[in-house]
Design a protein around this motif. Structure first.
Motif, mmCIF file in Angstrom:
data_model
loop_
_atom_site.group_PDB
_atom_site.id
_atom_site.type_symbol
_atom_site.label_atom_id
_atom_site.label_comp_id
_atom_site.label_asym_id
_atom_site.label_seq_id
_atom_site.Cartn_x
_atom_site.Cartn_y
_atom_site.Cartn_z
ATOM 1 N N UNK A 1 0.692 -1.309 -0.048
ATOM 2 C CA UNK A 1 -0.045 -0.094 0.009
ATOM 3 C C UNK A 1 0.821 1.368 -0.057
ATOM 4 N N UNK A 2 1.854 1.284 -0.720
ATOM 5 C CA UNK A 2 2.943 2.396 -0.976
ATOM 6 C C UNK A 2 2.666 3.135 -2.255
ATOM 7 N N UNK A 3 2.912 4.395 -2.153
ATOM 8 C CA UNK A 3 2.764 5.279 -3.265
ATOM 9 C C UNK A 3 4.439 5.598 -3.109
ATOM 10 N N UNK A 4 5.041 5.636 -4.375
ATOM 11 C CA UNK A 4 6.303 5.867 -4.523
ATOM 12 C C UNK A 4 6.565 6.869 -5.706
ATOM 13 N N UNK B 1 0.536 -1.293 -4.667
ATOM 14 C CA UNK B 1 1.471 -0.191 -4.624
ATOM 15 C C UNK B 1 1.015 0.727 -6.141
ATOM 16 N N UNK B 2 1.507 1.770 -5.901
ATOM 17 C CA UNK B 2 1.509 2.829 -7.256
ATOM 18 C C UNK B 2 3.143 3.300 -7.217
ATOM 19 N N UNK B 3 3.599 2.966 -8.272
ATOM 20 C CA UNK B 3 4.979 3.316 -8.508
ATOM 21 C C UNK B 3 5.035 4.512 -9.624
ATOM 22 N N UNK B 4 5.295 5.685 -9.550
ATOM 23 C CA UNK B 4 5.656 6.728 -10.680
ATOM 24 C C UNK B 4 7.095 6.537 -10.692
ATOM 25 N N UNK B 5 7.886 5.687 -11.382
ATOM 26 C CA UNK B 5 9.068 5.653 -11.575
ATOM 27 C C UNK B 5 9.534 4.248 -12.152
ATOM 28 N N UNK B 6 10.694 3.927 -12.073
ATOM 29 C CA UNK B 6 11.057 2.581 -12.699
ATOM 30 C C UNK B 6 11.394 1.809 -11.612
ATOM 31 N N UNK C 1 2.547 0.479 -11.889
ATOM 32 C CA UNK C 1 3.783 0.768 -12.280
ATOM 33 C C UNK C 1 4.192 1.540 -13.504
ATOM 34 N N UNK C 2 5.184 2.344 -13.626
ATOM 35 C CA UNK C 2 5.618 3.090 -14.683
ATOM 36 C C UNK C 2 6.411 2.355 -15.629
ATOM 37 N N UNK C 3 7.576 1.517 -15.117
ATOM 38 C CA UNK C 3 8.375 0.776 -16.042
ATOM 39 C C UNK C 3 9.030 -0.277 -15.248
#
Length: 331
Positions: free
Chosen positions: A131-134, A148-153, A167-169
Motif C-alpha cells: 500500500x505504498x505510493x512511490x 502499490x503505485x509507483x511513478x518511476x522505474x 507501475x511506470x516501467x
C-alpha cells in the motif's frame, strides 16, 4: 519532541527539528525507532535519519534522507501513512509490515488508504512494500510490491513481483504479475517471459491477473489503480486497454564477442507500439504523467509562489486521484 533510550534502541516521538544519527562511538550499535502512535501524535523529523536497523511506526513524516545500516522496517495503517520525502536507502532490506486486507480496502480502492509514501528512490538489497505510493525508482536484488503505485522505474537484479500494483516501467531478469495491475507506461524488459498469476486478497477472494494500460483509458474519474469492480472509465476504452501476451515482444540481442564466439541473449520487451492507433492522445496523457513525476520531485526547490502555481496546475491537469497522490508526496 521526546528522544529516549529503550534497551538497544533510541525512540523518537513527536516533532524533531534536527537529524538523528549516532553522535558517539558507544551509540553506533543502537537501533532507532520513530513512533507516531503515542500521545504526542504523528512524528515529524525535519532532518535526516541514519542508524542501524531503523523502525518507523506511523503516522509520521521524515523530511530528510533515511539511511539504514541494516534493515528499515515500516509499520503503518491505511489512512495514516509513514512519509519519507527524500528517499529511503538500506544496506539490507526495506520491508513494510501490514495486516491482510481485501483489495477494496487497500490503496487499490483509494489514495486515502495509502500506508506509506516515498518521494525519491527506495534502494536496498531487498524491497518489500505494501500500500505504498512511490514517486521515484525502486532498486534492489529482489522487489515485491503488494497493492502499490509507483511513478518511476522498478529495477530488480534478480526478480520483481508485482501484486495488484500500478507501475511506470520495469527491468528485471524475472517479472511476475498477480491480480489486477496497471501500467502507466507500456515499458518493461525481462530475460524471461512474464509470469501471470491470480491474487487471493485478505478476504479470501481470488482476482484474475488483469493488466491495463492507464493512458489508454484515463479520464477525469479514472483511478490510478486497476479496479475491475469499478474502473471509472468508458467501458470500451477500458476493454481496449488490456495488455496481453502479444504485447511482450521477444527481442534478439545476440552479438559477437571479441574472440569471435556468439553471445546469445533474449529479452522480452513490453510495448503497445504494434497496435496503438491514436498516438497523439496517448502521448499527451503519458507526457502529463512525466510532468507529474517531475513536479513532485522538484517541488522542494520551488519558491513559495512557484509552489502555489504548480499546485493550481495539478488541479487543472490531473484527475482527482492523481492530485491526491501528488499531495500525499508533498508537504
Amino acid at each position: 519532541m521526546t528522544d529516549r533510550r529503550q534497551g538497544d534502541r533510541v525512540v523518537v516521538t513527536g516533532r524533531s527539528a534536527g537529524s538523528h544519527f549516532p553522535q558517539k562511538q558507544s551509540e553506533i550499535h543502537l537501533g532507532l525507532s520513530a513512533d507516531g502512535q503515542t500521545s504526542e501524535g504523528p512524528f515529524f523529523i525535519e532532518g535526516s535519519v541514519y542508524g542501524r536497523n531503523l523502525r518507523f511506526r506511523g503516522p509520521g513524516t521524515v523530511m530528510g534522507p533515511v539511511l539504514g545500516r541494516g534493515d528499515v522496517t515500516i509499520e503503518a495503517q491505511p489512512g495514516a501513512p509513514v512519509r519519507f520525502l527524500a528517499g529511503v536507502h538500506a544496506s539490507s532490506s526495506i520491508a513494510a509490515q501490514g495486516a491482510p486486507r481485501k483489495l477494496q480496502d487497500s490503496l487499490v480502492g483509494g489514495a486515502e488508504k495509502a500506508s506509506m509514501v516515498v518521494r525519491g528512490d527506495a534502494i536496498a538489497d531487498h524491497v518489500r512494500l505494501e500500500d505504498a505510493v512511490v514517486f521515484g525508482c525502486i532498486r534492489a536484488q529482489t522487489v515485491l510490491l503488494r497493492r502499490c503505485i509507483v511513478f518511476g522505474q522498478i529495477l530488480a537484479r534478480e526478480k520483481a513481483s508485482l501484486i495488484a500494483t500500478t507501475f511506470m516501467a520495469y527491468e528485471a531478469p524475472q517479472i511476475s504479475f498477480e491480480g489486477p495491475c496497471c501500467a502507466l507506461f507500456a515499458l518493461g524488459s525481462s530475460h524471461h517471459p512474464p509470469e501471470v498469476k491470480p491474487h487471493v486478497d485478505g478476504a479470501g477472494r481470488s482476482w484474475n491477473c488483469d493488466i491495463r494500460f492507464y493512458p489508454g483509458y484515463r479520464s477525469k474519474n479514472t483511478p490510478v489503480s486497476n479496479r475491475p469492480w469499478d474502473p471509472g472509465a468508458d467501458p470500451e476504452e477500458y476493454a481496449r486497454s488490456g495488455l496481453y501476451p502479444p504485447d511482450w515482444i521477444e527481442v534478439n540481442l545476440d552479438r559477437q564477442r571479441e574472440d569471435g564466439s556468439k553471445l546469445v541473449q533474449r529479452r522480452y520487451a513490453l510495448t503497445v507500439a504494434g497496435r496503438a492507433l491514436n498516438f497523439e492522445t496517448l502521448s499527451e496523457r503519458m507526457t502529463n504523467l512525466v510532468w507529474m513525476l517531475r513536479t513532485a520531485l522538484e517541488i522542494p526547490h520551488y519558491s513559495p509562489d512557484a509552489v502555489q502555481r504548480v499546485r493550481e496546475a495539478w488541479k487543472e491537469r490531473c484527475n482527482s486521484q492523481e492530485a491526491q497522490l501528488l499531495h500525499l508526496a508533498t508537504v
